[in-house]
Design a protein around this motif. Structure first.
Motif, short mmCIF file in Angstrom:
data_model
loop_
_atom_site.label_atom_id
_atom_site.label_comp_id
_atom_site.label_asym_id
_atom_site.label_seq_id
_atom_site.Cartn_x
_atom_site.Cartn_y
_atom_site.Cartn_z
N TYR A 114 34.73 21.01 59.44
CA TYR A 114 35.45 19.90 58.97
C TYR A 114 36.97 20.49 58.46
CZ TYR A 114 37.31 16.03 55.99
OH TYR A 114 38.29 15.08 55.31
N ASN A 119 47.54 24.86 61.55
CA ASN A 119 47.11 25.45 62.88
C ASN A 119 47.57 26.58 63.30
OD1 ASN A 119 45.89 25.63 65.49
ND2 ASN A 119 46.96 24.09 66.31
N PRO A 149 32.48 20.97 68.37
CA PRO A 149 33.59 20.11 68.15
C PRO A 149 33.93 20.20 66.67
CG PRO A 149 32.03 19.02 69.53
CD PRO A 149 31.44 20.46 69.21
N PHE A 150 35.16 20.07 66.33
CA PHE A 150 35.52 19.92 64.96
C PHE A 150 35.61 18.44 64.54
CE2 PHE A 150 37.55 24.42 64.35
CZ PHE A 150 36.45 24.89 64.63
N GLY A 155 38.51 16.46 62.41
CA GLY A 155 39.84 16.56 61.47
C GLY A 155 39.98 15.30 60.72
N THR A 190 46.91 18.68 61.66
CA THR A 190 45.34 18.98 61.96
C THR A 190 45.20 18.61 63.48
OG1 THR A 190 44.71 18.29 59.56
CG2 THR A 190 43.24 17.95 61.32
N GLU A 191 45.87 17.51 64.03
CA GLU A 191 45.45 16.92 65.33
C GLU A 191 45.96 18.17 66.20
OE1 GLU A 191 45.72 12.31 65.43
OE2 GLU A 191 47.83 13.21 65.41
N THR A 244 42.74 20.25 66.26
CA THR A 244 41.33 19.62 66.97
C THR A 244 41.80 19.08 68.49
OG1 THR A 244 42.47 17.32 66.23
CG2 THR A 244 40.71 18.62 64.78
N ARG A 245 42.97 19.10 68.72
CA ARG A 245 43.11 18.63 70.32
C ARG A 245 42.90 20.09 71.06
NH1 ARG A 245 48.75 15.57 69.17
NH2 ARG A 245 48.00 13.48 68.68
N SER A 268 36.55 17.59 70.02
CA SER A 268 36.81 17.00 68.86
C SER A 268 37.69 15.83 68.50
CB SER A 268 37.78 18.38 68.21
OG SER A 268 37.12 19.67 68.28
N SER A 323 39.97 13.46 65.07
CA SER A 323 40.73 13.49 63.66
C SER A 323 40.70 12.21 63.24
CB SER A 323 42.17 14.30 64.07
OG SER A 323 42.07 15.59 63.78
#
Length: 460
Positions: A204, A210, A393-394, A396, A407-408, A411-412, A417, A419
């Motif tokens: 999480y 990033n 998968p994360f 966010g 964050t995005e 996760t992308r 993943s 967010s």
């Protein structure tokens, strides 16, 4: 050239690409009760330099809240603190009341990373502001390194911190760990994901930087958000009688102050460092705080400081958060090895042109990158892609007013993943008791079930 009091900058990282060391089988941890009950405490030793596992060691303190339903226990969740230099033990103590549901089936674990150890043992000379000139910064770093008695100066990078986290995982006896990371902890998270993807059960990430993306790109994204927030500040000030610039165009006042300070730097006085000067360049990079704060306290203070500065005294900005922390060689020592510096003058000029076009009111140069110009150690952990396979998968989360954009971008990059967009202000949401993000994090970490793409959380 005139003396410059503050000149450096906002950074976000931690890294050192040491060769993988073959670790001995860790001894079982011995936990003892500590305050507040039922918290338990212990510590582990890790190498200062992971390339020399048999060399000098440092101690990292750990705490845990044991799962309250041990028969249904899944494993451990390790907090990855931000900062750099935040204390994960304080984070867990603060967040524990809001993480009770998660704590039913997990041991919640916090620790004091090596950055915290460094921050608390940093020699006084490492806190003295440097200047933006490469030669002066080289000397500031040299003096800081020479005064260091911990051995940590050249080993505060995210790869070193990630190896510490792996040592904690092994000491906990867990085959895989679940994680909750925030802010600057994103740099460590990316480092851990590169080194040990098979050890991640679930991740999480909350308002994280990033480190798999280019620093310049991330900085422009951040400054663009700040620029938009500055325009909101101007509108807020026009509607708020308590604003020290109310009745004027706050944006015009600010821009006039920048032009004036660039022509004739403003005097500043610090009880700790004495007298100096602050140019419009310094103010443009570091003065504005995009989060209004509780009851708009940050914006009220910013307006007062601008009003005072235009009358000839910018000393109030010296105690402002960005100036106090990111003008220090000791703070930059926690970031430069992650490749935050500009590769050359051409890169700096290209970034400045892009920033000046996009940001009429705020930063035109990455001051953290400029501050790293004199860094004496190889940047061992530059941004680079994550492994193509092996990561789960994360999940966010972040505020639409700021850190969600960071964050995005992470996760992308990781298939599957998601967010969650928090519609209010805030940073490190799970540490500040935001119920909706915490609920999604709890479901994900417990059941490995992500919310639907596009999920949002209302402001609380």
């Amino acid at each position: 050239m005139k003396k410059s009091f503050v000149t450096l900058a906002v950074a976000v990282a931690v890294a050192a690409l040491a060769p993988a060391a073959s670790a001995a089988e860790p001894e079982p941890l011995t936990w003892e009760g500590c305050a507040p009950a039922p918290m338990e405490c212990t510590s582990i030793e890790v190498p200062v330099n992971w390339a020399e596992p048999g060399g000098r060691k440092i101690r990292l303190d750990l705490v845990r809240l044991p799962a309250t339903e041990p028969a249904r226990r899944i494993g451990s969740v390790l907090g990855v603190p931000g900062g750099p230099g935040a204390d994960g033990i304080k984070d867990l103590r603060m967040a524990a009341p809001d993480l009770r549901e998660l704590g039913r089936r997990f041991d919640l674990v916090g620790y004091r990373p090596r950055n915290t150890v460094w921050r608390e043992n940093m020699p006084a000379i490492c806190k003295k502001p440097g200047t933006a000139q490469a030669a002066a910064m080289t000397e500031a770093f040299r003096a800081c390194r020479q005064a260091d008695t911990t051995g940590l100066f050249a080993h505060l990078d995210a790869m070193s911190v990630a190896r510490d986290m792996e040592a904690i995982r092994a000491a906990l006896g867990e085959e895989r760990l679940s994680f909750m990371a925030d802010s600057y902890g994103g740099v460590t998270t990316v480092a851990y994901a590169r080194l040990f993807p098979e050890r991640i059960r679930a991740m999480y990430v909350d308002g994280v930087v990033n480190h798999a993306a280019d620093w310049n790109e991330q900085a422009l994204r951040h400054h663009d958000l700040n620029e938009r927030q500055f325009r909101k500040f101007v509108t807020w000030c026009a509607a708020t009688s308590a604003c020290a610039l109310h009745g004027e165009d706050a944006g015009a006042v600010w821009r006039a102050l920048l032009r004036s300070a660039d022509r004739r730097p403003l005097p500043v006085t610090s009880p700790e460092f004495g007298k100096g000067e602050m140019s419009g360049w310094h103010l443009r990079q570091l003065a504005f705080v995009s989060d209004p704060g509780p009851r708009d306290a940050n914006w009220l203070a910013f307006a007062r400081l601008v009003d005072r500065a235009r009358r000839g005294d910018a000393s109030g900005f010296v105690a402002w958060p960005n100036f106090r922390v990111w003008a220090m060689p000791g703070a930059l020592a926690m970031t430069c090895a992650d490749g935050r510096g500009f590769a050359d003058y051409a890169e700096l000029r290209a970034y400045r042109r892009a920033a000046e076009k996009a940001l009429p009111n705020l930063g035109s140069v990455r001051t953290d990158g400029l501050g790293c110009t004199g860094w004496p150690v190889k940047a061992v952990n530059p941004p680079r892609p994550l492994p193509a396979e092996g990561l789960p998968p994360f999940l966010g989360a972040g505020s639409v007013y700021g850190d969600l954009a960071w964050t995005e971008t992470l996760t992308r990059m990781i298939p599957g993943s998601v967010s969650v967009a928090y519609q209010g202000r805030g940073h490190a949401l799970y540490l500040s008791g935001k119920k909706c993000p915490i609920r999604h994090a709890t479901t994900y970490l417990t059941e490995l079930r992500l919310p639907a793409p596009g999920t949002t959380c209302p402001a609380e």
